[in-house]
Design a protein around this motif. Sequence first.
Motif, PDB file in Angstrom:
ATOM      1  N   PHE A  39       6.837  -2.400  53.724  1.00 25.33           N
ATOM      2  CA  PHE A  39       6.176  -2.499  52.142  1.00 25.33           C
ATOM      3  C   PHE A  39       5.789  -3.738  51.826  1.00 25.33           C
ATOM      4  CE2 PHE A  39       9.932   0.591  51.439  1.00 25.33           C
ATOM      5  CZ  PHE A  39       9.415   1.441  52.252  1.00 25.33           C
ATOM      6  N   HIS A  40       6.655  -4.625  52.332  1.00 27.02           N
ATOM      7  CA  HIS A  40       6.218  -6.423  51.827  1.00 27.02           C
ATOM      8  C   HIS A  40       5.834  -6.365  50.501  1.00 27.02           C
ATOM      9  CE1 HIS A  40       5.735  -7.898  56.293  1.00 27.02           C
ATOM     10  NE2 HIS A  40       6.680  -7.069  56.245  1.00 27.02           N
ATOM     11  N   LEU A  41       6.477  -5.886  49.354  1.00 26.26           N
ATOM     12  CA  LEU A  41       6.304  -6.113  48.070  1.00 26.26           C
ATOM     13  C   LEU A  41       7.029  -7.310  47.488  1.00 26.26           C
ATOM     14  CD1 LEU A  41       6.564  -2.474  46.855  1.00 26.26           C
ATOM     15  CD2 LEU A  41       4.227  -3.666  47.358  1.00 26.26           C
ATOM     16  N   ILE A  42       6.297  -8.099  46.536  1.00 24.53           N
ATOM     17  CA  ILE A  42       7.284  -9.106  45.892  1.00 24.53           C
ATOM     18  C   ILE A  42       8.030  -8.605  44.743  1.00 24.53           C
ATOM     19  CG2 ILE A  42       6.972 -11.084  44.727  1.00 24.53           C
ATOM     20  CD1 ILE A  42       4.520 -11.662  46.319  1.00 24.53           C
ATOM     21  N   ASN A  43       9.429  -8.583  44.817  1.00 23.22           N
ATOM     22  CA  ASN A  43      10.427  -7.854  44.131  1.00 23.22           C
ATOM     23  C   ASN A  43      10.279  -8.498  42.603  1.00 23.22           C
ATOM     24  OD1 ASN A  43      11.361  -6.122  45.905  1.00 23.22           O
ATOM     25  ND2 ASN A  43      12.678  -7.902  46.850  1.00 23.22           N
ATOM     26  N   ASP A  44      10.046  -9.814  42.500  1.00 25.33           N
ATOM     27  CA  ASP A  44      10.022 -10.207  40.974  1.00 25.33           C
ATOM     28  C   ASP A  44       8.712 -10.006  40.296  1.00 25.33           C
ATOM     29  OD1 ASP A  44      12.265 -11.636  41.788  1.00 25.33           O
ATOM     30  OD2 ASP A  44      11.341 -13.383  42.292  1.00 25.33           O
ATOM     31  N   LEU A  45       7.826  -9.310  41.033  1.00 27.50           N
ATOM     32  CA  LEU A  45       6.520  -8.858  40.520  1.00 27.50           C
ATOM     33  C   LEU A  45       6.542  -7.391  39.992  1.00 27.50           C
ATOM     34  CD1 LEU A  45       3.687 -11.022  42.227  1.00 27.50           C
ATOM     35  CD2 LEU A  45       4.992 -11.681  40.149  1.00 27.50           C
ATOM     36  N   SER A  46       5.977  -7.296  38.785  1.00 21.10           N
ATOM     37  CA  SER A  46       5.766  -5.562  38.400  1.00 21.10           C
ATOM     38  C   SER A  46       4.903  -5.063  39.401  1.00 21.10           C
ATOM     39  CB  SER A  46       5.196  -5.690  37.023  1.00 21.10           C
ATOM     40  OG  SER A  46       3.952  -6.155  37.004  1.00 21.10           O
ATOM     41  N   VAL A  47       4.801  -3.649  39.412  1.00 21.08           N
ATOM     42  CA  VAL A  47       3.881  -2.898  40.022  1.00 21.08           C
ATOM     43  C   VAL A  47       2.702  -3.493  40.053  1.00 21.08           C
ATOM     44  CG1 VAL A  47       2.764  -0.790  40.376  1.00 21.08           C
ATOM     45  CG2 VAL A  47       5.549  -0.879  40.491  1.00 21.08           C
ATOM     46  N   ILE A  48       1.975  -3.523  38.951  1.00 24.79           N
ATOM     47  CA  ILE A  48       0.516  -3.722  38.707  1.00 24.79           C
ATOM     48  C   ILE A  48       0.103  -5.285  39.334  1.00 24.79           C
ATOM     49  CG2 ILE A  48       0.760  -4.666  36.429  1.00 24.79           C
ATOM     50  CD1 ILE A  48      -2.181  -2.802  36.385  1.00 24.79           C
ATOM     51  N   ASP A  49       1.237  -6.513  39.000  1.00 25.41           N
ATOM     52  CA  ASP A  49       1.101  -7.610  39.516  1.00 25.41           C
ATOM     53  C   ASP A  49       1.209  -7.608  41.045  1.00 25.41           C
ATOM     54  OD1 ASP A  49       0.662  -8.691  36.808  1.00 25.41           O
ATOM     55  OD2 ASP A  49       2.861  -9.360  36.847  1.00 25.41           O
ATOM     56  N   ASN A  50       1.762  -6.754  41.702  1.00 21.97           N
ATOM     57  CA  ASN A  50       1.857  -6.971  43.215  1.00 21.97           C
ATOM     58  C   ASN A  50       0.671  -6.330  43.462  1.00 21.97           C
ATOM     59  OD1 ASN A  50       4.357  -7.088  45.072  1.00 21.97           O
ATOM     60  ND2 ASN A  50       5.065  -6.365  43.069  1.00 21.97           N
ATOM     61  N   VAL A  51       0.020  -5.486  42.925  1.00 19.96           N
ATOM     62  CA  VAL A  51      -1.255  -4.558  43.311  1.00 19.96           C
ATOM     63  C   VAL A  51      -2.396  -5.751  43.179  1.00 19.96           C
ATOM     64  CG1 VAL A  51      -2.947  -2.761  43.151  1.00 19.96           C
ATOM     65  CG2 VAL A  51      -0.456  -2.261  43.134  1.00 19.96           C
ATOM     66  N   GLU A  52      -2.176  -6.512  42.414  1.00 20.32           N
ATOM     67  CA  GLU A  52      -3.512  -7.562  41.888  1.00 20.32           C
ATOM     68  C   GLU A  52      -3.523  -8.723  42.980  1.00 20.32           C
ATOM     69  OE1 GLU A  52      -3.783  -9.057  37.965  1.00 20.32           O
ATOM     70  OE2 GLU A  52      -3.407  -7.060  37.197  1.00 20.32           O
ATOM     71  N   ILE A  53      -2.292  -8.989  43.868  1.00 20.79           N
ATOM     72  CA  ILE A  53      -2.391 -10.156  44.504  1.00 20.79           C
ATOM     73  C   ILE A  53      -3.614 -10.462  45.338  1.00 20.79           C
ATOM     74  CG2 ILE A  53      -1.005 -10.962  46.588  1.00 20.79           C
ATOM     75  CD1 ILE A  53       1.431 -10.142  45.383  1.00 20.79           C
ATOM     76  N   PRO A  54      -4.160  -9.440  45.956  1.00 26.28           N
ATOM     77  CA  PRO A  54      -5.323  -9.769  46.904  1.00 26.28           C
ATOM     78  C   PRO A  54      -6.571 -10.316  46.164  1.00 26.28           C
ATOM     79  CG  PRO A  54      -4.322  -7.665  47.579  1.00 26.28           C
ATOM     80  CD  PRO A  54      -3.597  -7.963  46.439  1.00 26.28           C
ATOM     81  N   LEU A  55      -6.489  -9.802  44.796  1.00 26.76           N
ATOM     82  CA  LEU A  55      -7.754 -10.314  44.019  1.00 26.76           C
ATOM     83  C   LEU A  55      -7.509 -11.729  43.507  1.00 26.76           C
ATOM     84  CD1 LEU A  55      -7.813  -6.926  42.031  1.00 26.76           C
ATOM     85  CD2 LEU A  55      -9.157  -7.500  43.934  1.00 26.76           C
ATOM     86  N   LEU A  56      -6.422 -12.310  43.886  1.00 29.65           N
ATOM     87  CA  LEU A  56      -6.146 -13.594  43.310  1.00 29.65           C
ATOM     88  C   LEU A  56      -7.234 -14.734  44.295  1.00 29.65           C
ATOM     89  CD1 LEU A  56      -2.383 -13.623  42.796  1.00 29.65           C
ATOM     90  CD2 LEU A  56      -4.183 -13.376  41.038  1.00 29.65           C
ATOM     91  N   TYR A  57      -7.736 -14.177  45.252  1.00 27.95           N
ATOM     92  CA  TYR A  57      -8.183 -15.061  46.252  1.00 27.95           C
ATOM     93  C   TYR A  57      -9.852 -14.802  46.129  1.00 27.95           C
ATOM     94  CZ  TYR A  57      -3.560 -15.451  48.175  1.00 27.95           C
ATOM     95  OH  TYR A  57      -2.405 -15.579  48.327  1.00 27.95           O
ATOM     96  N   ARG A  58     -10.189 -14.083  45.002  1.00 28.05           N
ATOM     97  CA  ARG A  58     -11.575 -13.954  44.658  1.00 28.05           C
ATOM     98  C   ARG A  58     -11.975 -14.131  43.543  1.00 28.05           C
ATOM     99  NH1 ARG A  58     -12.792  -7.559  46.845  1.00 28.05           N
ATOM    100  NH2 ARG A  58     -11.991  -7.818  48.869  1.00 28.05           N
ATOM    101  N   SER A  59     -13.057 -14.464  43.133  1.00 28.93           N
ATOM    102  CA  SER A  59     -13.416 -15.011  41.894  1.00 28.93           C
ATOM    103  C   SER A  59     -13.610 -13.785  40.985  1.00 28.93           C
ATOM    104  CB  SER A  59     -14.658 -15.867  41.708  1.00 28.93           C
ATOM    105  OG  SER A  59     -15.925 -15.001  42.579  1.00 28.93           O
ATOM    106  N   SER A  60     -12.497 -13.558  40.146  1.00 26.92           N
ATOM    107  CA  SER A  60     -12.798 -12.247  39.256  1.00 26.92           C
ATOM    108  C   SER A  60     -11.765 -12.657  37.917  1.00 26.92           C
ATOM    109  CB  SER A  60     -11.948 -11.185  39.927  1.00 26.92           C
ATOM    110  OG  SER A  60     -10.599 -11.667  40.202  1.00 26.92           O
ATOM    111  N   THR A  61     -12.141 -12.123  36.969  1.00 25.02           N
ATOM    112  CA  THR A  61     -11.381 -12.196  35.652  1.00 25.02           C
ATOM    113  C   THR A  61      -9.942 -11.289  35.567  1.00 25.02           C
ATOM    114  OG1 THR A  61     -12.450 -10.416  34.385  1.00 25.02           O
ATOM    115  CG2 THR A  61     -13.545 -12.716  34.295  1.00 25.02           C
TER     116      THR A  61
END
Length: 220
Positions: free
Chosen positions: A92-114
């Motif tokens: 799975f490789h999820l980050i335990n300290d982050l909520s489900v939705i924050d885990n899912v958002e990770i790949p988008l942090l590398y894109r320009s998005s609000t």
Amino acid sequence: MIKLQNVEKVYRTSSIETLALNNINLDVKKKEFISIMGPSGCGKSTLLNIMGLLDAPSKGQIEIDGSKVENYNDKDLAHLRNQKLGFIFQSFHLINDLSVIDNVEIPLLYRSSTAKQRRDLAQEALEKVGLSNRMKHFPKQLSGGQKQRVAIARAIVGKPEIILADEPTGNLDSVMGNEILGILQKLNEDGATIVMVTHDDAMAKKTHRLVRLFDGTQVM
Ligand SMILES: Nc1ncnc2c1ncn2[C@@H]1O[C@H](COP(=O)(O)OP(=O)(O)O)[C@@H](O)[C@H]1O
Ligand SMILES: [Mg+2]
């Protein structure tokens, strides 16, 4: 969509040399769903990592959706990976300290998005895997099958055309495993090209094509 030509991978340490992949030629068509099988240590993960531009071959060429990546630098590779590819792993490789939705958002942090765009896309991805009622949960509050669904949502949040899954059902019981396969099949019907490593004959039979590896060599 993914083309490998004469791909070879040698791992060298000070004392040993391992030929992990030996002259692999593979052409995965757009919207194909293929599975890769073979005994432990035969090079399945190595092959998937090379397809996913996470590792470079020792020899040979790779083409992703028409782009020959041979002369790409790390930044170009990271960009192509972020735009085109989604990864799913056995553990799975999820980050335990982050909520489900924050885990899912990770790949988008590398894109320009609000922040709003990221949240909307993450919600959409979680709906696709049937987990919109668990967005504020943390990974440790989820079952294995649910964790893998979060990992799939994270893999598809940026709408990649290619999904690479390394034994995605390996840690799950057969009921949960079949659920995960069902989600992958739906994503494939909706247009994703998928390569899945599996140990499970029944799962492989449900894909379009099977590639077998033995000692780094393609045997089928
Ligand atoms: N980083 C590495 N360094 C050295 N040898 C490796 C490395 N990764 C994999 N190998 C070796 O390459 C071979 C293929 O490994 P892998 O692709 O992980 O196999 P599989 O996923 O089919 O179990 C194995 O012999 C393994 O020990
Ligand atoms: Mg492996």
